[in-house]
Design a protein around this motif. Structure first.
Motif, PDB file in Angstrom:
ATOM      1  N   SER A   1     -27.264  -5.205  52.531  1.00  0.00           N
ATOM      2  CA  SER A   1     -28.492  -6.150  53.825  1.00  0.00           C
ATOM      3  C   SER A   1     -29.487  -5.662  52.423  1.00  0.00           C
ATOM      4  CB  SER A   1     -28.272  -5.242  54.876  1.00  0.00           C
ATOM      5  OG  SER A   1     -29.613  -4.870  56.054  1.00  0.00           O
ATOM      6  N   GLY A   2     -30.691  -6.060  52.684  1.00  0.00           N
ATOM      7  CA  GLY A   2     -31.450  -5.180  51.445  1.00  0.00           C
ATOM      8  C   GLY A   2     -32.614  -6.876  51.649  1.00  0.00           C
ATOM      9  N   ASN A   3     -33.047  -6.267  50.196  1.00  0.00           N
ATOM     10  CA  ASN A   3     -34.265  -7.243  49.396  1.00  0.00           C
ATOM     11  C   ASN A   3     -34.205  -6.535  48.168  1.00  0.00           C
ATOM     12  OD1 ASN A   3     -36.601  -5.018  49.715  1.00  0.00           O
ATOM     13  ND2 ASN A   3     -36.628  -5.302  51.481  1.00  0.00           N
ATOM     14  N   GLY A   4     -35.395  -7.948  47.497  1.00  0.00           N
ATOM     15  CA  GLY A   4     -35.418  -7.588  46.136  1.00  0.00           C
ATOM     16  C   GLY A   4     -34.340  -8.501  45.621  1.00  0.00           C
ATOM     17  N   SER A   5     -33.952  -8.041  44.488  1.00  0.00           N
ATOM     18  CA  SER A   5     -33.472  -8.640  43.404  1.00  0.00           C
ATOM     19  C   SER A   5     -32.837  -7.571  42.925  1.00  0.00           C
ATOM     20  CB  SER A   5     -34.664  -9.247  42.760  1.00  0.00           C
ATOM     21  OG  SER A   5     -33.344 -10.201  41.270  1.00  0.00           O
ATOM     22  N   PHE A   6     -31.172  -8.058  42.406  1.00  0.00           N
ATOM     23  CA  PHE A   6     -30.438  -7.038  41.617  1.00  0.00           C
ATOM     24  C   PHE A   6     -28.956  -7.689  40.873  1.00  0.00           C
ATOM     25  CE2 PHE A   6     -31.290  -5.320  46.491  1.00  0.00           C
ATOM     26  CZ  PHE A   6     -30.937  -3.341  45.794  1.00  0.00           C
ATOM     27  N   LYS A   7     -29.162  -6.816  39.714  1.00  0.00           N
ATOM     28  CA  LYS A   7     -28.353  -7.588  38.991  1.00  0.00           C
ATOM     29  C   LYS A   7     -26.812  -7.020  39.094  1.00  0.00           C
ATOM     30  CE  LYS A   7     -28.004  -6.138  34.349  1.00  0.00           C
ATOM     31  NZ  LYS A   7     -29.093  -5.545  33.305  1.00  0.00           N
TER      32      LYS A   7
ATOM     33  N   ALA B   1     -32.797  -4.841  40.007  1.00  0.00           N
ATOM     34  CA  ALA B   1     -33.441  -5.531  39.325  1.00  0.00           C
ATOM     35  C   ALA B   1     -35.076  -5.492  39.224  1.00  0.00           C
ATOM     36  CB  ALA B   1     -33.258  -6.986  39.018  1.00  0.00           C
ATOM     37  N   THR B   2     -35.420  -5.709  40.585  1.00  0.00           N
ATOM     38  CA  THR B   2     -36.894  -5.014  40.141  1.00  0.00           C
ATOM     39  C   THR B   2     -37.341  -3.758  41.282  1.00  0.00           C
ATOM     40  OG1 THR B   2     -36.297  -6.047  42.966  1.00  0.00           O
ATOM     41  CG2 THR B   2     -37.167  -7.718  40.945  1.00  0.00           C
ATOM     42  N   ASP B   3     -38.419  -3.353  40.519  1.00  0.00           N
ATOM     43  CA  ASP B   3     -38.397  -1.446  41.216  1.00  0.00           C
ATOM     44  C   ASP B   3     -38.799  -1.871  42.892  1.00  0.00           C
ATOM     45  OD1 ASP B   3     -38.295  -0.335  38.832  1.00  0.00           O
ATOM     46  OD2 ASP B   3     -40.827  -0.854  38.522  1.00  0.00           O
ATOM     47  N   ASP B   4     -39.310  -2.335  43.645  1.00  0.00           N
ATOM     48  CA  ASP B   4     -38.719  -2.573  45.102  1.00  0.00           C
ATOM     49  C   ASP B   4     -37.865  -2.660  45.471  1.00  0.00           C
ATOM     50  OD1 ASP B   4     -39.165  -5.289  44.378  1.00  0.00           O
ATOM     51  OD2 ASP B   4     -41.298  -5.617  45.957  1.00  0.00           O
TER      52      ASP B   4
END
Lengths: 219, 213
Positions: free
Chosen positions: B114-120, B180-183
């Protein structure tokens, strides 16, 4: 000539408890239509006089209220749609219609995922005060509405150290009592939103809707 | 003493006792049936692996977290979850597969996240170990596969590539995930193996059956 039915051996402990507490024992001769007793209505413990107290022990099924935590556990393979429930209460009638008392509630369920994994145990303990309201009453049948307020602790664990989720619990029962048969049948609703636990868990609610059957004595 | 007991009244009381016992027995049976997990048939073309593999991994040192990533309590207070973000952070999870792989099924990893934003996310090619950039050069032909993960709010099972054939049955699986993004913020509550029947197979094997063999 007043006759008495021979008690079945399984009722001896119950009758002994009732004798020591002054509880009334219902007999076939209680039927006032068959054997009218003018003194009964005048007696504080007469058959036409409403009981001054009652106590119950019931078992049944509780269907859990929906919550994000329950949905998360279901996604992880753990189904908690229903649990076993055990409840007990005691009430003293301040007036013939309104009483005050205390209740306790316990439920437990173990769940094992279909494709393997540790068993999850969900247990719940709660207690509090209640105010039974007699909607109808007779020696054969009573209908009660019982608002409840208390506090509950719920444990979710895989066998390790667990910190309970706890919250105020409130709800109510609709009960049908059969005093002569010492049977209580109850539909119960309890709400206990615990909020979100620490970590990655989600909002949880230990409450549910239950159907309960058990024994009761009054006096 | 026997004269004091009325036969006319004793019989009905016994009937009442029998009825009460029957009702209590029926309720007990009803409770048991309602609270027993159903034994319905599963879809044999798709099998979910065992639950709580993340706990097994983290208890045995298979969860390595860096910077903003942390091990937190999971779906219960005695289980594990991985939280990454906000801010730069990463985690690598390695867990043993044991009997999770069924014969004749292709498989891939899934995250309950669960979450938000982008991850590699990086995963090794089928049958190869994952080598992180700070752990030295990768062996030829074992360059990690990269994909972007974009969790959207509530918990859901997210599939990771690649899908490996039934012939590649390693003893352990691994993946790494980094913001991948700070937030970006993600909670990983569990990992599992998802097995699906590959084309050309005709198998009714199930995880439970395989364990019993």
């Amino acid at each position: 000539v007043k006759t008495f039915a021979k008690p079945h051996w399984t009722t001896i402990p119950l009758l002994a408890a009732m004798a020591t507490t002054g509880a009334r024992v219902a007999h076939a001769s209680d039927n006032t239509a068959d054997a009218p007793d003018p003194s009964a209505s005048a007696s504080p413990t007469g058959e036409n006089t409403p009981s001054r107290w009652m106590t119950r022990l019931q078992i049944g099924i509780r269907w859990m209220l929906p919550s994000d935590e329950r949905a998360l556990l279901a996604q992880d393979g753990y189904d908690f749609s229903s649990t076993y429930a055990l409840t007990g209460d005691f009430a003293w009638y301040v007036t013939p219609v309104l009483g005050a008392g205390a209740w306790v509630d316990h439920s437990i369920r173990k769940s094992t995922p279909q494709f393997g994994g540790p068993t999850l145990t969900q247990s719940f303990y709660a207690g509090g005060v209640e105010a039974p309201l007699r909607l109808t009453r007779s020696r054969a049948c009573e209908l009660l509405l019982i608002p409840k307020l208390g506090y509950g602790w719920s444990f979710l664990d895989f066998g390790g150290d667990d910190h309970p989720l706890h919250a105020i619990g409130y709800g109510g029962d609709v009960s049908v009592l059969f005093p002569r048969a010492h049977i209580s049948l109850t539909a119960s609703w309890l709400n206990g939103p615990t909020g979100r636990p620490t970590g990655a868990g989600r909002d949880y609610n230990f409450g549910g809707i239950a159907v309960l059957l058990g024994g009761m004595i009054d006096g | 003493m026997a004269d004091f007991y009325s036969i006319r009244e004793v019989a009905p009381r016994r009937h009442v006792a029998r009825r009460v016992l029957l009702v209590v027995g029926a309720i007990g049976l009803f409770v048991h049936l309602c609270c027993t997990p159903s034994l319905g048939s599963s879809n044999d073309t798709s099998i979910d692996g065992p639950s709580r593999m993340l706990d097994d991994a983290c208890r045995t040192g298979g969860c390595v977290v860096e910077k903003s990533a942390a091990l937190v309590s999971g779906v219960t207070s005695d289980s594990y979850a991985i939280r990454i973000g906000p801010g730069e952070g990463s985690a690598q999870v390695t867990f043993t597969l044991g009997d999770a792989l069924a014969d004749g099924f292709s498989w891939h990893l899934e995250l309950l996240a669960s979450g938000n934003g982008s991850f590699k996310v990086e995963t090794p090619p089928c049958g190869q170990p994952l080598v992180l950039p700070n752990q030295g050069e990768s062996a030829p032909g074992s360059q990690p596969l990269q994909q972007t993960l974009n969790p959207t709010g509530g918990y859901e099972w997210i599939s990771l590539s690649p899908v490996c054939g039934s012939g590649s049955s390693p003893s352990a699986a691994t993946f790494s995930i980094a913001t991948a993004t700070d937030d970006a913020l993600i909670d990983i509550a569990d990992v599992r193996i998802k097995a699906e029947m590959g084309s050309g197979y005709c198998s009714i094997a199930r995880v439970g059956d395989r364990r019993r063999r």
